[in-house]
Enzyme design. Structure first.
Site, PDB file in Angstrom:
ATOM      1  N   ASP A  17      -9.761  -3.667   0.294  1.00 32.75           N
ATOM      2  CA  ASP A  17     -10.669  -4.138   1.504  1.00 32.75           C
ATOM      3  C   ASP A  17     -11.154  -5.780   0.125  1.00 32.75           C
ATOM      4  O   ASP A  17     -10.760  -6.097  -1.499  1.00 32.75           O
ATOM      5  CB  ASP A  17     -12.331  -4.214   0.928  1.00 32.75           C
ATOM      6  CG  ASP A  17     -13.420  -3.428  -0.189  1.00 32.75           C
ATOM      7  OD1 ASP A  17     -12.830  -3.769  -1.076  1.00 32.75           O
ATOM      8  OD2 ASP A  17     -14.267  -3.794   0.258  1.00 32.75           O
ATOM      9  N   LYS A  57      -5.466  -1.867   6.133  1.00 35.01           N
ATOM     10  CA  LYS A  57      -6.692  -1.127   5.558  1.00 35.01           C
ATOM     11  C   LYS A  57      -7.766   0.602   6.058  1.00 35.01           C
ATOM     12  O   LYS A  57      -7.979   0.744   5.672  1.00 35.01           O
ATOM     13  CB  LYS A  57      -7.490  -2.456   5.375  1.00 35.01           C
ATOM     14  CG  LYS A  57      -8.596  -1.437   4.434  1.00 35.01           C
ATOM     15  CD  LYS A  57     -10.006  -3.119   4.477  1.00 35.01           C
ATOM     16  CE  LYS A  57     -10.358  -3.670   5.458  1.00 35.01           C
ATOM     17  NZ  LYS A  57     -11.278  -4.559   5.731  1.00 35.01           N
TER      18      LYS A  57
END
Ligand code: SF4
Length: 141
Positions: free
Chosen positions: A61, A43
């Site tokens: 997220d 991420k």
């Protein structure tokens, strides 16, 4: 949060050393090189690629993962699947923008807990429909 501070500090130091020793002191834009840095996961690497380098990446997220499932855009199985589904759904040139739009929308309007889609005036029509579709999918699985 404080409990994580020693690990984060250790990772930051190790990462700075790796950037100095292996990348001439610069942050690489390559996905594999970023993910090889201490403390950097997929991420974070995607955020850096999208926001710092303007490269096509779609960081997922918790807000995006939750909303993609609520809106019926992904099964909500895991973030890997959500990333795959959203990348398929939106043109590459829009990934970085969509990432930010969904995060901001989610923070502003979509509670993580006690979510009652029927009571929300914004997109209850979509969320309720997605919930029913997902329920149907689970029943036939
Ligand atoms: S119904 Fe409301 S809370 Fe639920 S996803 Fe839509 S905007 Fe967010």
């Amino acid at each position: 949060m404080l409990g994580l501070a020693p690990t984060k500090a250790k990772n930051l130091k190790a990462m700075a050393e790796r950037l100095r020793d292996e990348h001439g002191g610069a942050v690489p834009s390559d996905e594999a090189a970023l993910e090889a840095l201490p403390g950097v996961g997929h991420k974070t690497a995607s955020v850096v690629r999208a926001q710092a380098f303007g490269l096509p990446a779609f960081p997922i997220d918790t807000h995006i993962h939750r909303l993609a499932e609520r809106w019926g855009l992904s099964s909500g199985k895991n973030v890997v699947q959500t990333e795959r589904d959203l990348k398929r759904l939106y043109p590459e040139a829009e990934w970085a923008k969509r990432h930010l739009q969904i995060i901001y929308f989610g923070r502003e309007h979509c509670p993580a807990l006690r979510h009652v889609a029927e009571d929300c005036p914004i997109c209850s029509w979509a969320a309720v429909k997605a919930k029913a579709t997902a329920r149907g999918r689970r029943r036939t699985a």
